[in-house]
Motif scaffolding. Structure first.
Motif, PDB file in Angstrom:
ATOM      1  N   LEU A  42      23.240 -10.585 105.053  1.00 20.28           N
ATOM      2  CA  LEU A  42      23.942 -11.366 104.101  1.00 20.28           C
ATOM      3  C   LEU A  42      25.233 -10.862 103.992  1.00 20.28           C
ATOM      4  N   THR A  43      26.295 -11.788 103.991  1.00 24.98           N
ATOM      5  CA  THR A  43      27.921 -11.539 103.884  1.00 24.98           C
ATOM      6  C   THR A  43      28.377 -12.271 102.815  1.00 24.98           C
ATOM      7  N   ARG A  44      29.494 -11.696 102.323  1.00 26.00           N
ATOM      8  CA  ARG A  44      30.054 -12.054 101.441  1.00 26.00           C
ATOM      9  C   ARG A  44      31.778 -12.161 101.525  1.00 26.00           C
ATOM     10  N   ASP A  45      32.554 -12.859 101.013  1.00 29.18           N
ATOM     11  CA  ASP A  45      33.987 -12.597 100.835  1.00 29.18           C
ATOM     12  C   ASP A  45      34.388 -10.986 100.828  1.00 29.18           C
ATOM     13  N   PRO A  46      35.058 -10.678 101.719  1.00 27.23           N
ATOM     14  CA  PRO A  46      35.300  -9.305 101.613  1.00 27.23           C
ATOM     15  C   PRO A  46      36.136  -9.039 100.232  1.00 27.23           C
ATOM     16  N   ARG A  47      37.031  -9.960  99.865  1.00 18.87           N
ATOM     17  CA  ARG A  47      37.703  -9.688  98.438  1.00 18.87           C
ATOM     18  C   ARG A  47      36.905  -9.545  97.387  1.00 18.87           C
ATOM     19  N   ASP A  48      35.839 -10.327  97.238  1.00 19.89           N
ATOM     20  CA  ASP A  48      34.770 -10.158  96.234  1.00 19.89           C
ATOM     21  C   ASP A  48      34.092  -8.720  96.487  1.00 19.89           C
ATOM     22  N   THR A  49      33.718  -8.714  97.718  1.00 25.46           N
ATOM     23  CA  THR A  49      32.844  -7.348  98.134  1.00 25.46           C
ATOM     24  C   THR A  49      33.469  -5.990  97.716  1.00 25.46           C
ATOM     25  N   VAL A  50      34.989  -6.039  97.946  1.00 23.82           N
ATOM     26  CA  VAL A  50      35.694  -4.897  97.725  1.00 23.82           C
ATOM     27  C   VAL A  50      35.892  -4.688  95.942  1.00 23.82           C
ATOM     28  N   VAL A  51      35.718  -5.742  95.259  1.00 22.84           N
ATOM     29  CA  VAL A  51      35.865  -5.518  93.986  1.00 22.84           C
ATOM     30  C   VAL A  51      34.454  -5.130  93.419  1.00 22.84           C
ATOM     31  N   SER A  52      33.543  -5.821  93.863  1.00 24.86           N
ATOM     32  CA  SER A  52      32.092  -5.182  93.355  1.00 24.86           C
ATOM     33  C   SER A  52      31.852  -3.690  93.963  1.00 24.86           C
ATOM     34  N   GLY A  53      32.515  -3.377  95.173  1.00 26.06           N
ATOM     35  CA  GLY A  53      32.173  -1.931  95.696  1.00 26.06           C
ATOM     36  C   GLY A  53      33.004  -1.007  94.509  1.00 26.06           C
ATOM     37  N   TYR A  54      34.209  -1.426  94.336  1.00 24.07           N
ATOM     38  CA  TYR A  54      34.928  -0.691  93.176  1.00 24.07           C
ATOM     39  C   TYR A  54      33.919  -0.305  92.126  1.00 24.07           C
ATOM     40  N   PHE A  55      33.663  -0.997  91.527  1.00 27.20           N
ATOM     41  CA  PHE A  55      32.652  -0.501  90.238  1.00 27.20           C
ATOM     42  C   PHE A  55      31.286  -0.054  90.675  1.00 27.20           C
ATOM     43  N   GLN A  56      30.768  -0.147  91.822  1.00 27.14           N
ATOM     44  CA  GLN A  56      29.701   0.580  92.496  1.00 27.14           C
ATOM     45  C   GLN A  56      30.293   1.872  92.663  1.00 27.14           C
ATOM     46  N   VAL A  57      31.337   2.088  93.289  1.00 29.20           N
ATOM     47  CA  VAL A  57      31.997   3.522  93.353  1.00 29.20           C
ATOM     48  C   VAL A  57      32.577   4.271  91.977  1.00 29.20           C
ATOM     49  N   CYS A  58      33.214   3.550  91.040  1.00 23.78           N
ATOM     50  CA  CYS A  58      33.664   4.393  90.139  1.00 23.78           C
ATOM     51  C   CYS A  58      32.624   4.322  88.841  1.00 23.78           C
ATOM     52  N   LYS A  59      31.815   3.172  88.829  1.00 19.90           N
ATOM     53  CA  LYS A  59      31.118   3.388  87.479  1.00 19.90           C
ATOM     54  C   LYS A  59      29.504   3.848  87.896  1.00 19.90           C
ATOM     55  N   ARG A  60      28.955   3.311  88.997  1.00 17.89           N
ATOM     56  CA  ARG A  60      27.703   3.762  89.442  1.00 17.89           C
ATOM     57  C   ARG A  60      27.567   5.047  90.162  1.00 17.89           C
ATOM     58  N   HIS A  61      28.253   5.220  91.264  1.00 16.93           N
ATOM     59  CA  HIS A  61      28.376   6.653  91.817  1.00 16.93           C
ATOM     60  C   HIS A  61      29.175   7.518  91.249  1.00 16.93           C
ATOM     61  N   GLN A  62      30.206   6.925  90.378  1.00 15.75           N
ATOM     62  CA  GLN A  62      31.126   8.123  89.783  1.00 15.75           C
ATOM     63  C   GLN A  62      31.809   8.780  90.659  1.00 15.75           C
ATOM     64  N   LEU A  63      32.378   8.163  91.939  1.00 10.77           N
ATOM     65  CA  LEU A  63      33.022   9.225  92.872  1.00 10.77           C
ATOM     66  C   LEU A  63      34.480   9.465  92.675  1.00 10.77           C
ATOM     67  N   GLY A  64      34.848   8.766  91.897  1.00 12.21           N
ATOM     68  CA  GLY A  64      36.376   8.655  91.609  1.00 12.21           C
ATOM     69  C   GLY A  64      37.246   8.109  92.340  1.00 12.21           C
ATOM     70  N   ALA A  65      37.155   6.643  92.225  1.00 11.66           N
ATOM     71  CA  ALA A  65      37.892   5.989  93.276  1.00 11.66           C
ATOM     72  C   ALA A  65      39.455   5.739  92.870  1.00 11.66           C
ATOM     73  N   GLY A  66      39.839   6.336  91.860  1.00 14.61           N
ATOM     74  CA  GLY A  66      41.286   5.908  91.429  1.00 14.61           C
ATOM     75  C   GLY A  66      41.268   4.394  91.036  1.00 14.61           C
ATOM     76  N   PRO A  67      42.626   3.988  90.888  1.00 15.89           N
ATOM     77  CA  PRO A  67      42.901   2.600  90.533  1.00 15.89           C
ATOM     78  C   PRO A  67      42.340   1.559  91.232  1.00 15.89           C
ATOM     79  N   ILE A  68      41.981   0.516  90.882  1.00 14.37           N
ATOM     80  CA  ILE A  68      41.358  -0.383  91.922  1.00 14.37           C
ATOM     81  C   ILE A  68      42.258  -0.969  93.191  1.00 14.37           C
ATOM     82  N   GLY A  69      43.493  -0.849  92.935  1.00  9.49           N
ATOM     83  CA  GLY A  69      44.448  -1.011  94.222  1.00  9.49           C
ATOM     84  C   GLY A  69      44.238  -0.169  95.099  1.00  9.49           C
ATOM     85  N   GLU A  70      44.210   1.335  94.669  1.00  9.40           N
ATOM     86  CA  GLU A  70      43.692   2.440  95.765  1.00  9.40           C
ATOM     87  C   GLU A  70      42.493   1.979  96.665  1.00  9.40           C
TER      88      GLU A  70
END
Length: 243
Positions: A42-70
């Motif tokens: 299953l694949t998705r537009d990488p631009r949508d995937t990276v936004v979804s991943g950002y919230f996975q990283v900072c909100k669910r895993h709480q890994l401290g991803a910095g601003p979304i642009g980073e």
């Protein structure tokens, strides 16, 4: 959805999960361990995937991803890693015994048709009434409600519980919007993503992979093509394996 339709599948991110903190060089291009499996990628537009991943990283895993642009530019979470991971699988598809590619966008466009195609791939004929019920009961809105109520958490554990019930961005079932990256990324961020995808010739290579191995595919030029199934590909997002 597949569970509700009686499809027994194992799910994997093939080493690309955000909590692993790996860049693309640490994810093997050798997919031979999957060669004898039945693979639905299953694949998705990488631009949508990276936004979804950002919230996975900072909100669910709480890994401290910095601003979304980073995060978009990060070698461990960013758009280039996501695109290269997908390209690994597009290249490996020709060597798989049984593989089919499915786009998230096509699941959104016509969920019934996409699930029928998955059924054909795994050798199952779904009852149309049951299929219709599952599509309704597992609509995105209903799944959000199931996550809030705790139904999904009771069935699947913490991976499908809200990290913070008061913060919708921390939900696993968050938005699911096609093209939703435009709501979060700056003009510079979008340009960065587009330049990465252009440099990798990503869209052309996606077209070529889906023409060979796709289940059903709505190309970006607006033509709908039903592509042959073989036998029966992310979060970045998942590859589903069924023995």
């Amino acid at each position: 959805m597949l569970d509700d339709l009686g499809v027994n599948a194992a799910y994997t991110h093939d080493g690309s999960d955000h909590k692993e903190l790996r860049d693309i060089a640490q994810i093997s291009t050798d997919k031979s361990r999957y060669k004898r499996q039945r693979i639905l990628f299953l694949t998705r537009d990488p631009r949508d995937t990276v936004v979804s991943g950002y919230f996975q990283v900072c909100k669910r895993h709480q890994l401290g991803a910095g601003p979304i642009g980073e995060c978009v530019r990060s070698p461990k979470h960013g758009v280039e890693k996501i695109a290269l991971f997908n390209l690994q699988w597009f290249a490996a598809a020709s060597y798989m015994r049984k593989i089919a590619l499915l786009r998230y966008e096509d699941m959104q466009r016509d969920t019934n048709d996409a699930l029928r195609s998955v059924g054909n791939f795994v050798g199952k004929s779904f009852d149309e009434s049951n299929l219709a019920d599952v599509v309704v009961s597992r609509s995105f809105k209903r799944m959000q409600q199931s996550e809030i109520s705790g139904e999904l958490g009771a069935r699947y554990g913490g991976k499908l519980r809200p990290r913070n019930p008061d913060d919708p961005e921390s939900f696993k079932v968050r938005k699911g919007k096609v093209g939703g990256y435009l709501d979060y990324l700056s003009v510079d961020d979008v340009a960065f993503c587009d330049n990465v995808l252009a440099r990798l010739d990503y869209w052309k290579r996606l077209d070529e992979a889906f023409l060979r191995h796709g289940i059903s595919y709505l190309g970006d030029r607006g033509r709908c093509e039903l592509i042959r199934c073989i036998g029966l590909s992310a979060d970045a997002d998942i590859a589903a394996r069924r023995r």
